[in-house]
Design a protein around this motif. Sequence first.
Motif, PDB file in Angstrom:
ATOM      1  N   LYS A 126      36.930  41.010  31.819  1.00 29.65           N
ATOM      2  CA  LYS A 126      35.807  41.077  32.759  1.00 29.65           C
ATOM      3  C   LYS A 126      34.484  41.127  32.022  1.00 29.65           C
ATOM      4  O   LYS A 126      33.479  40.546  32.457  1.00 29.65           O
ATOM      5  CB  LYS A 126      35.958  42.301  33.666  1.00 29.65           C
ATOM      6  N   VAL A 127      34.469  41.829  30.896  1.00 28.12           N
ATOM      7  CA  VAL A 127      33.251  41.940  30.096  1.00 28.12           C
ATOM      8  C   VAL A 127      32.992  40.650  29.317  1.00 28.12           C
ATOM      9  O   VAL A 127      31.870  40.125  29.291  1.00 28.12           O
ATOM     10  CB  VAL A 127      33.351  43.135  29.127  1.00 28.12           C
ATOM     11  N   ILE A 128      34.021  40.125  28.698  1.00 25.98           N
ATOM     12  CA  ILE A 128      33.872  38.945  27.839  1.00 25.98           C
ATOM     13  C   ILE A 128      33.440  37.720  28.643  1.00 25.98           C
ATOM     14  O   ILE A 128      32.586  36.936  28.212  1.00 25.98           O
ATOM     15  CB  ILE A 128      35.192  38.657  27.105  1.00 25.98           C
ATOM     16  N   PHE A 129      34.022  37.563  29.861  1.00 26.97           N
ATOM     17  CA  PHE A 129      33.777  36.352  30.645  1.00 26.97           C
ATOM     18  C   PHE A 129      32.890  36.587  31.867  1.00 26.97           C
ATOM     19  O   PHE A 129      32.805  35.723  32.726  1.00 26.97           O
ATOM     20  CB  PHE A 129      35.118  35.736  31.070  1.00 26.97           C
ATOM     21  N   TRP A 130      32.235  37.743  31.938  1.00 26.98           N
ATOM     22  CA  TRP A 130      31.286  38.027  33.019  1.00 26.98           C
ATOM     23  C   TRP A 130      31.883  37.697  34.393  1.00 26.98           C
ATOM     24  O   TRP A 130      31.290  36.950  35.192  1.00 26.98           O
ATOM     25  CB  TRP A 130      29.989  37.232  32.813  1.00 26.98           C
ATOM     26  N   VAL A 131      33.039  38.223  34.679  1.00 25.90           N
ATOM     27  CA  VAL A 131      33.771  37.879  35.897  1.00 25.90           C
ATOM     28  C   VAL A 131      33.079  38.447  37.134  1.00 25.90           C
ATOM     29  O   VAL A 131      32.746  39.634  37.191  1.00 25.90           O
ATOM     30  CB  VAL A 131      35.222  38.403  35.824  1.00 25.90           C
ATOM     31  N   ARG A 132      32.867  37.590  38.136  1.00 26.29           N
ATOM     32  CA  ARG A 132      32.312  37.992  39.424  1.00 26.29           C
ATOM     33  C   ARG A 132      33.272  37.548  40.528  1.00 26.29           C
ATOM     34  O   ARG A 132      33.811  36.437  40.478  1.00 26.29           O
ATOM     35  CB  ARG A 132      30.933  37.360  39.654  1.00 26.29           C
ATOM     36  N   TYR A 171      42.179  39.721  39.600  1.00 26.37           N
ATOM     37  CA  TYR A 171      40.981  40.482  39.965  1.00 26.37           C
ATOM     38  C   TYR A 171      40.810  40.635  41.475  1.00 26.37           C
ATOM     39  O   TYR A 171      40.000  41.442  41.915  1.00 26.37           O
ATOM     40  CB  TYR A 171      39.727  39.810  39.393  1.00 26.37           C
ATOM     41  N   PRO A 230      33.422  31.450  25.253  1.00 24.17           N
ATOM     42  CA  PRO A 230      32.806  32.261  26.315  1.00 24.17           C
ATOM     43  C   PRO A 230      32.231  31.396  27.434  1.00 24.17           C
ATOM     44  O   PRO A 230      31.633  30.350  27.184  1.00 24.17           O
ATOM     45  CB  PRO A 230      31.691  33.015  25.578  1.00 24.17           C
ATOM     46  N   HIS A 231      32.429  31.851  28.654  1.00 27.20           N
ATOM     47  CA  HIS A 231      31.822  31.213  29.815  1.00 27.20           C
ATOM     48  C   HIS A 231      31.960  32.160  31.003  1.00 27.20           C
ATOM     49  O   HIS A 231      32.948  32.889  31.113  1.00 27.20           O
ATOM     50  CB  HIS A 231      32.487  29.878  30.142  1.00 27.20           C
ATOM     51  N   ARG A 232      30.992  32.154  31.880  1.00 23.56           N
ATOM     52  CA  ARG A 232      31.051  32.992  33.069  1.00 23.56           C
ATOM     53  C   ARG A 232      32.151  32.494  34.004  1.00 23.56           C
ATOM     54  O   ARG A 232      32.415  31.287  34.092  1.00 23.56           O
ATOM     55  CB  ARG A 232      29.697  32.969  33.790  1.00 23.56           C
ATOM     56  N   ALA A 238      30.079  30.530  38.889  1.00 24.23           N
ATOM     57  CA  ALA A 238      30.301  30.549  37.446  1.00 24.23           C
ATOM     58  C   ALA A 238      29.223  29.776  36.685  1.00 24.23           C
ATOM     59  O   ALA A 238      29.244  29.755  35.448  1.00 24.23           O
ATOM     60  CB  ALA A 238      31.670  29.975  37.119  1.00 24.23           C
TER      61      ALA A 238
END
Length: 238
Positions: free
Chosen positions: A27-33, A63, A171-173, A219
């Motif tokens: 969640k932190v690494i890929f900025w998961v929303r 998630y 890395p990518h959102r 994303a």
Amino acid sequence: MSTARRPDLGKRIFYRVCRALTLTPMKVIFWVRVRGRSKVPRTGAFVVAPTHRSLLDIFFTGYITRRRIRFMAKQELYEKRFLAWLFTALGGFPVERGSADRSALRAAQQALEAGEPVAIFPEGTRRHGRDVVDLFDGGAYLATRLGVPIVPVGVGGSEQILASGKTLPRPHRVGIVVGDPIQPPQHETGRVRRQEVTNTTEKVRVELQACFDEALALAGVGTDEAASPSASEVGQHP
């Protein structure tokens, strides 16, 4: 507490530990929303129908709920001991890709009958691009047969992290969008009609496309990053 309930409790604790160790750093690494999490049923069985652009979609789907989601994973992933352990702990069971694996379908049905959510990728295997097309009927069939809802889930950004054929993630959102649950037709008998399954699959396709479009936007994936496949690529799944 009775001894009959201890195994289930142990599995739940083990799953929650594995889930936390896996999903928290991701969640932190890929900025998961995530959008639409409130649409996910809190109890009872349902079929989760996610888009599939990356191996990581299995994890990102987790998630949407704290409940353990059972899912099919291709048999090759179980050839490595660590992955076999991890996928099993997270609720997976193996399936032969490109075949009518009756044992996997039975396992999925048994999990649904036990009241568990089961993820079945309607695209079958990893695809490329923005279009949700050529869906398989397995999830719609089970949902129609058992009278459980289908929850569409669009996962945007995972292809940009680890596309099919790639070995190193970048890395990518990530955006995850949950759609409105789709209720299958009601049955007075146990017989499932082919047209009902086909119609339900089409409803899933339409809703899943809408979820995926929104997830890609969430994303931050532009049209140039998720170009639709050419006509010659449609139906060719790596």
